[in-house]
Scaffold this motif. Structure first.
Motif, PDB file in Angstrom:
ATOM      1  N   TRP A  90     -17.423  -9.634 -42.305  1.00 38.32           N
ATOM      2  CA  TRP A  90     -17.285 -10.999 -41.789  1.00 38.32           C
ATOM      3  C   TRP A  90     -15.838 -11.476 -41.785  1.00 38.32           C
ATOM      4  O   TRP A  90     -15.517 -12.549 -42.299  1.00 38.32           O
ATOM      5  N   PRO A  91     -14.938 -10.689 -41.172  1.00 35.98           N
ATOM      6  CA  PRO A  91     -13.519 -11.071 -41.246  1.00 35.98           C
ATOM      7  C   PRO A  91     -13.228 -12.419 -40.574  1.00 35.98           C
ATOM      8  O   PRO A  91     -12.378 -13.167 -41.037  1.00 35.98           O
ATOM      9  N   ARG A  92     -13.969 -12.726 -39.519  1.00 41.00           N
ATOM     10  CA  ARG A  92     -13.642 -13.975 -38.819  1.00 41.00           C
ATOM     11  C   ARG A  92     -14.123 -15.192 -39.605  1.00 41.00           C
ATOM     12  O   ARG A  92     -13.528 -16.260 -39.553  1.00 41.00           O
ATOM     13  N   PHE A  93     -15.183 -14.999 -40.352  1.00 35.47           N
ATOM     14  CA  PHE A  93     -15.649 -16.054 -41.266  1.00 35.47           C
ATOM     15  C   PHE A  93     -14.602 -16.281 -42.360  1.00 35.47           C
ATOM     16  O   PHE A  93     -14.171 -17.417 -42.620  1.00 35.47           O
ATOM     17  N   MET A  94     -14.156 -15.182 -42.988  1.00 33.26           N
ATOM     18  CA  MET A  94     -13.197 -15.314 -44.078  1.00 33.26           C
ATOM     19  C   MET A  94     -11.860 -15.844 -43.559  1.00 33.26           C
ATOM     20  O   MET A  94     -11.218 -16.657 -44.204  1.00 33.26           O
ATOM     21  N   GLY A  95     -11.451 -15.364 -42.387  1.00 38.56           N
ATOM     22  CA  GLY A  95     -10.178 -15.804 -41.822  1.00 38.56           C
ATOM     23  C   GLY A  95     -10.168 -17.302 -41.582  1.00 38.56           C
ATOM     24  O   GLY A  95      -9.161 -17.977 -41.770  1.00 38.56           O
ATOM     25  N   ARG A  96     -11.327 -17.833 -41.184  1.00 40.63           N
ATOM     26  CA  ARG A  96     -11.350 -19.251 -40.852  1.00 40.63           C
ATOM     27  C   ARG A  96     -11.705 -20.116 -42.043  1.00 40.63           C
ATOM     28  O   ARG A  96     -11.176 -21.216 -42.206  1.00 40.63           O
ATOM     29  N   PHE A  97     -12.611 -19.663 -42.885  1.00 39.32           N
ATOM     30  CA  PHE A  97     -13.104 -20.538 -43.954  1.00 39.32           C
ATOM     31  C   PHE A  97     -12.739 -20.078 -45.370  1.00 39.32           C
ATOM     32  O   PHE A  97     -13.113 -20.731 -46.335  1.00 39.32           O
ATOM     33  N   GLY A  98     -12.021 -18.959 -45.469  1.00 38.61           N
ATOM     34  CA  GLY A  98     -11.647 -18.456 -46.786  1.00 38.61           C
ATOM     35  C   GLY A  98     -10.919 -19.504 -47.619  1.00 38.61           C
ATOM     36  O   GLY A  98     -11.096 -19.581 -48.836  1.00 38.61           O
ATOM     37  N   ASP A  99     -10.123 -20.350 -46.956  1.00 38.20           N
ATOM     38  CA  ASP A  99      -9.355 -21.398 -47.651  1.00 38.20           C
ATOM     39  C   ASP A  99     -10.260 -22.293 -48.487  1.00 38.20           C
ATOM     40  O   ASP A  99      -9.856 -22.802 -49.535  1.00 38.20           O
ATOM     41  N   ALA A 100     -11.490 -22.523 -48.007  1.00 40.03           N
ATOM     42  CA  ALA A 100     -12.422 -23.392 -48.736  1.00 40.03           C
ATOM     43  C   ALA A 100     -13.439 -22.566 -49.527  1.00 40.03           C
ATOM     44  O   ALA A 100     -13.604 -22.736 -50.730  1.00 40.03           O
ATOM     45  N   PHE A 101     -14.067 -21.640 -48.817  1.00 44.89           N
ATOM     46  CA  PHE A 101     -15.119 -20.799 -49.397  1.00 44.89           C
ATOM     47  C   PHE A 101     -14.610 -19.996 -50.594  1.00 44.89           C
ATOM     48  O   PHE A 101     -15.357 -19.698 -51.527  1.00 44.89           O
ATOM     49  N   GLY A 102     -13.313 -19.670 -50.581  1.00 46.65           N
ATOM     50  CA  GLY A 102     -12.767 -18.815 -51.635  1.00 46.65           C
ATOM     51  C   GLY A 102     -12.648 -19.504 -52.984  1.00 46.65           C
ATOM     52  O   GLY A 102     -12.645 -18.834 -54.017  1.00 46.65           O
ATOM     53  N   ILE A 103     -12.537 -20.839 -52.981  1.00 45.76           N
ATOM     54  CA  ILE A 103     -12.239 -21.546 -54.233  1.00 45.76           C
ATOM     55  C   ILE A 103     -13.272 -21.282 -55.336  1.00 45.76           C
ATOM     56  O   ILE A 103     -12.889 -20.939 -56.457  1.00 45.76           O
ATOM     57  N   PRO A 104     -14.576 -21.417 -55.062  1.00 48.59           N
ATOM     58  CA  PRO A 104     -15.536 -21.105 -56.138  1.00 48.59           C
ATOM     59  C   PRO A 104     -15.407 -19.666 -56.634  1.00 48.59           C
ATOM     60  O   PRO A 104     -15.634 -19.393 -57.813  1.00 48.59           O
ATOM     61  N   PHE A 105     -15.007 -18.766 -55.735  1.00 48.04           N
ATOM     62  CA  PHE A 105     -14.865 -17.370 -56.149  1.00 48.04           C
ATOM     63  C   PHE A 105     -13.678 -17.171 -57.080  1.00 48.04           C
ATOM     64  O   PHE A 105     -13.688 -16.300 -57.945  1.00 48.04           O
ATOM     65  N   ALA A 106     -12.631 -17.992 -56.871  1.00 48.85           N
ATOM     66  CA  ALA A 106     -11.485 -17.896 -57.772  1.00 48.85           C
ATOM     67  C   ALA A 106     -11.940 -18.239 -59.190  1.00 48.85           C
ATOM     68  O   ALA A 106     -11.538 -17.596 -60.165  1.00 48.85           O
ATOM     69  N   ILE A 107     -12.812 -19.227 -59.294  1.00 48.55           N
ATOM     70  CA  ILE A 107     -13.326 -19.618 -60.615  1.00 48.55           C
ATOM     71  C   ILE A 107     -14.266 -18.537 -61.136  1.00 48.55           C
ATOM     72  O   ILE A 107     -14.230 -18.184 -62.319  1.00 48.55           O
ATOM     73  N   GLU A 108     -15.069 -17.995 -60.238  1.00 45.10           N
ATOM     74  CA  GLU A 108     -15.980 -16.932 -60.641  1.00 45.10           C
ATOM     75  C   GLU A 108     -15.193 -15.755 -61.205  1.00 45.10           C
ATOM     76  O   GLU A 108     -15.614 -15.114 -62.176  1.00 45.10           O
ATOM     77  N   GLY A 109     -14.025 -15.484 -60.603  1.00 41.04           N
ATOM     78  CA  GLY A 109     -13.195 -14.388 -61.079  1.00 41.04           C
ATOM     79  C   GLY A 109     -12.876 -14.528 -62.562  1.00 41.04           C
ATOM     80  O   GLY A 109     -12.916 -13.567 -63.324  1.00 41.04           O
ATOM     81  N   LEU A 110     -12.586 -15.768 -62.973  1.00 40.97           N
ATOM     82  CA  LEU A 110     -12.294 -16.031 -64.391  1.00 40.97           C
ATOM     83  C   LEU A 110     -13.466 -15.627 -65.271  1.00 40.97           C
ATOM     84  O   LEU A 110     -13.302 -14.959 -66.290  1.00 40.97           O
ATOM     85  N   PHE A 111     -14.662 -16.052 -64.856  1.00 39.11           N
ATOM     86  CA  PHE A 111     -15.843 -15.773 -65.674  1.00 39.11           C
ATOM     87  C   PHE A 111     -16.150 -14.272 -65.707  1.00 39.11           C
ATOM     88  O   PHE A 111     -16.572 -13.738 -66.722  1.00 39.11           O
ATOM     89  N   PHE A 112     -15.922 -13.623 -64.565  1.00 35.57           N
ATOM     90  CA  PHE A 112     -16.169 -12.188 -64.499  1.00 35.57           C
ATOM     91  C   PHE A 112     -15.240 -11.458 -65.476  1.00 35.57           C
ATOM     92  O   PHE A 112     -15.643 -10.555 -66.206  1.00 35.57           O
ATOM     93  N   PHE A 113     -13.989 -11.895 -65.498  1.00 33.76           N
ATOM     94  CA  PHE A 113     -13.016 -11.332 -66.424  1.00 33.76           C
ATOM     95  C   PHE A 113     -13.513 -11.475 -67.863  1.00 33.76           C
ATOM     96  O   PHE A 113     -13.558 -10.524 -68.643  1.00 33.76           O
ATOM     97  N   LEU A 114     -13.900 -12.708 -68.178  1.00 35.34           N
ATOM     98  CA  LEU A 114     -14.344 -13.029 -69.538  1.00 35.34           C
ATOM     99  C   LEU A 114     -15.544 -12.154 -69.914  1.00 35.34           C
ATOM    100  O   LEU A 114     -15.623 -11.608 -71.024  1.00 35.34           O
ATOM    101  N   GLU A 115     -16.474 -12.032 -68.974  1.00 30.86           N
ATOM    102  CA  GLU A 115     -17.682 -11.263 -69.236  1.00 30.86           C
ATOM    103  C   GLU A 115     -17.363  -9.786 -69.470  1.00 30.86           C
ATOM    104  O   GLU A 115     -17.848  -9.179 -70.427  1.00 30.86           O
ATOM    105  N   ALA A 116     -16.511  -9.232 -68.602  1.00 29.60           N
ATOM    106  CA  ALA A 116     -16.178  -7.805 -68.727  1.00 29.60           C
ATOM    107  C   ALA A 116     -15.486  -7.537 -70.061  1.00 29.60           C
ATOM    108  O   ALA A 116     -15.768  -6.547 -70.739  1.00 29.60           O
TER     109      ALA A 116
END
Lengths: 469, 342
Positions: A90-116
């Motif tokens: 879905w590159p065109r989805f990410m290219g257009r909406f990654g700026d917004a859609f990505g934010i929760p994932f940035a936070i998820e990244g933190l939790f994933f780190f902590l969990e691992a």
């Protein structure tokens, strides 16, 4: 080469991209509850082991953490595949909406780190850390599981209820409100629903293994505790899930009327809509077959209005902005499966609770154990069905009312090849995970504890004796 | 603002190279350790060495992907659109690597261990090669911006990508060997320390030769990055070369702590040098960082998440490495080849 290439070029990537995303997500979602809830279930056993000096609980906690090492590894890598797929499919989805859609994932990244990190400390810490410090290294796993679930589902909720961004006339995001993205309208109930689902599936799945063991005649204390802890977690969560699910359905009625029309399979807007169990839409878009309970869909949608509640039908929406009839059938069937199995699991939890209240012990009849042994697989089906409802029910949109799935997909025509590659690899992976887990269980049952796990909390042995030549 | 986030991205890539890279490198040595009997001891060291830490190290990759798609979504879309093939291979390779490693620890039959071991080891070489090829494709300007896909094959089968792929594999192997000299010594196994020390020296020389040859490749094939490396990134290139030479000298003198630090320095400066060399572009020379950057609020979110990571995650990682290095994390493993139940 050229003719082979042109043959490859002829394949439309969109259906294959959808199939691949659905398949990989559907696979990963089974591992999610184990990552999210099993840690908590293990810690309960761990707590009991230390507090009451319970040997059985200790062995359970240790073994569960070792199973978790396997399922977490597989969950981590299949989750990584999803991250790649956001771009690959879905590159065109990410290219257009990654700026917004990505934010929760940035936070998820933190939790994933902590969990691992803490999962590694917990799993590998049994032998040489002291009991209570070791227990506490497990707590961040539970917190990270909850936080990670909330972040990821917030991103999914955003696709249903996109908010927190401003587009310019060219459709490019020019301003973002991170809070608006994360706390979109669908987020609170959807995250809660999935979080409880994770604890339900985790609990039923683990408990079902021990129910099966008891059915096979292994009715010892070890199996009983192995059943009690996870099943109690699931049984407590079950009534809350019924309430949240009911609330969420009404929320969908008020906020995502198209999805609701698909869920209830309502072709035409009207009041006094029956609740149709099963059945399907035929080629003319009319309801065929199934059992209709008069007026019930209307009553459930807004009890205060009763049968006079109007439900918008599929005909209230343009054909290219709603799911196709075939998709409606999938959504409706998935809905029936989810509600039906959910109700069954709720009744099973009630039985369990009633037995505790009236007889002060868990039910031990063959029938109960048989149903409990099935509850693991059934709860996974329930989870998958619920996920199908929310995803297929959003079609044809990837970001509701903003971007169609078709507009989001990659132009790479080789997706059908990666689809089959993924299918093959994951089929092998799924079978292998189950075989390895069974192998571990059989090895332990035969009394072959592996050398490192012999005495927990023991003194530090000479390092790595197996290395000594 | 976009420069700050670009720096965060570089930090993530560097950390992934230093820690995740070494875990891949360990797989390379697993692959080349020989048959079940001959390779038993090195494989035991490898299992011990990466067992507790590889998943945490792997998260750096997720970190990089998330920062890229959130802060520079257009670049992410362009990269994934053009480099569909190597990225798909890498993703599947990661599945093989992680799951096979987890499975291998839990099976007892030698043949199963060998099969899972082979899947783990082979994918440990394929994944960094693909990642290096992707980096080469970006560096040589073969990933166009603006929603157009570049050449699906030529974009990553070209001199710079091959250089990137080979360099990534050799650098990973080099790092892993250097780390494992340390680990073997810590585990009380001088023979294995010597085993990996010799391999570290060879890998250091090979990586150095590849890097040297790379200068000519870049000169011919990746002009913008070549000019960057020979001008504003030159100090980093020189530091990297000095660190590499220094670590080689210390390795031959068996001074391991120093060798480890210098090896990390050599690799970190190469990665940072690449970033500085292609500045201000994220995709040379079609997309600048500032053009690709998300709105400020999004960039701020990424910065805040990074600050929280620095406050919460770094100490946690520190704890993990500390416990691991102090041998407080006993690997619950059945060593490859030690039991045979059939």
């Amino acid at each position: 080469m050229t003719s082979a290439l042109s043959w490859v070029l002829a394949v439309n990537p969109v259906p294959w991209a959808r199939a691949q995303m659905a398949f990989t997500l559907g696979f990963h979602i089974i591992l999610v509850p184990l990552g999210v809830a099993w840690g908590a279930i293990t810690l309960i056993a761990n707590y009991r082991a230390i507090k009451k000096n319970d040997k059985d609980a200790l062995v359970l906690a240790q073994r569960w953490s070792k199973y978790m090492a396997v399922t977490f590894a597989v969950g981590a890598v299949t989750g990584t595949v999803l991250s790649f797929e956001f771009g690959l499919l879905w590159p065109r989805f990410m290219g257009r909406f990654g700026d917004a859609f990505g934010i929760p994932f940035a936070i998820e990244g933190l939790f994933f780190f902590l969990e691992a990190i803490f999962l590694a400390v917990y799993i590998y810490g049994w032998k040489r850390l002291k009991p209570w410090p070791h227990f506490w290294t497990g707590v961040p796993i539970v917190i990270a599981g909850i936080g990670g679930t909330v972040s990821v589902v917030a991103a999914n909720a955003w696709m249903n209820e996109p908010a927190g961004f401003t587009l310019n006339s060219a459709g490019k995001i020019v301003d973002v409100d991170p809070w608006g993205v994360i706390f979109n309208k669908a987020m609170p109930l959807q995250t809660l629903h999935m979080l409880i689902a994770a604890y339900l599936v985790g609990g039923f799945l683990v408990a079902s293994v021990y129910a099966w063991g008891m059915l096979r005649g292994r009715r010892d204390r070890y199996h009983r505790i192995g059943f009690l802890i996870p099943f109690t977690v699931a049984a407590i969560a079950m009534p809350f899930q019924m309430l949240v699910g009911d609330e969420l359905a009404r929320w969908v009625y008020n906020n995502e009327p198209v999805k609701f029309a698909a869920i209830e399979m309502v072709p035409k807007t009207s009041s006094d809509v029956p609740e149709t169990l099963f059945g399907h839409l035929n080629d003319e878009g009319e309801v065929e077959g199934g059992i209709a309970i008069p007026g019930l869909a209307s009553i459930l949608s807004d009890p205060s209005e009763g049968t006079s509640t109007v439900i918008q039908g599929l005909d209230a929406f343009p054909e290219d902005e709603r799911p196709t009839n075939a998709e409606v059938n999938v959504v409706h069937l998935a809905w029936d499966v989810m509600v039906g199995l959910g109700t069954f699991l709720f009744l099973l939890a009630l039985w369990y609770a009633a037995s505790w209240v009236f007889r002060r012990r868990m039910p031990t009849s063959k029938l109960f154990l048989l149903l409990a042994a099935a509850s693991g697989v059934l709860s996974v089906l329930t989870l998958e069905a619920g996920w199908v409802v929310t995803e297929v029910g959003r079609q044809p949109w990837i970001v509701r009312n903003h971007m169609l799935v078709e507009e989001a997909a990659t132009a790479n025509t080789g997706v059908w090849i990666t689809f089959f590659a993924v299918l093959l690899v994951y089929a092998g992976l799924g079978v292998t995970v189950i075989l390895v887990l069974r192998l571990m269980s059989r090895r332990w049952r035969e009394g072959d504890e592996d050398p490192e796990s012999g005495g927990p909390y023991g003194p530090r042995p000479t390092p790595a004796r197996e290395l000594v030549p | 603002m976009s420069d700050v986030v670009a720096l965060i991205l570089m930090v993530g890539i560097t950390a992934y190279a230093l820690f995740g890279g070494a875990d891949f490198g360990a797989g390379f040595w697993d692959l080349t350790a020989g048959g079940p009997e001959r390779g038993r001891q090195p494989r035991a060291v490898i299992s011990h060495s990466i067992g507790p830490v590889w998943e945490a190290n792997h998260v750096w990759l997720i970190f990089c992907l998330v920062v890229l798609w959130t802060a520079f979504s257009e670049a992410f879309a362009s990269i994934t659109l053009t480099l569909f093939v190597p990225l798909s291979i890498a993703a599947l390779g990661i599945v093989f690597r992680g799951s096979a490693f987890a499975f291998r620890k839990e099976v007892t039959r030698t043949s199963s261990q060998r099969n899972f071991g082979a899947a783990f080891a082979a994918s440990s070489v394929i994944v960094p090669f693909c990642m290096g090829a992707v980096a080469g494709a970006i560096a040589s300007g073969r990933v166009p911006a603006g929603g157009k896909a570049g050449d699906p094959w030529g974009s990553w089968i070209n001199p710079t990508s091959m250089l990137g792929g080979v360099l990534a594999v050799t650098v990973c192997a080099y790092l892993a060997a250097v780390y494992m000299v340390w680990d073997a010594r810590r585990l009380g196994h001088p023979a294995m320390a010597e085993y990996f020390r010799r391999r570290a020296v060879v890998a250091a020389v090979v990586a150095g030769v590849v890097a040297l040859a790379g200068i000519f490749v870049l000169h011919a094939d990746a002009v913008y990055v070549f000019h960057g490396l020979t001008s504003r990134a030159l100090p980093l290139v020189i530091i990297s070369a000095l660190c590499g030479l220094g670590s080689l000298v210390l390795l031959t003198r068996e001074s391991n702590a120093g060798a480890r630090v210098l090896a990390m320095g050599a690799v970190a400066t190469v990665v940072l040098g690449w970033g500085v060399a292609q500045y201000p572009y994220i995709l040379p020379t079609s997309l600048e960082l500032s053009t690709a950057a998300a709105p400020d609020a999004t960039l701020w979110s990424v910065v805040i998440v990074f600050v929280i990571a620095a406050v919460v995650i770094l100490p946690s990682l520190g704890l993990l490495y500390y416990l691991d290095q102090r041998d407080l994390l006993a690997a619950p493993v059945v060593e490859p080849g030690t039991t045979d139940d059939d």
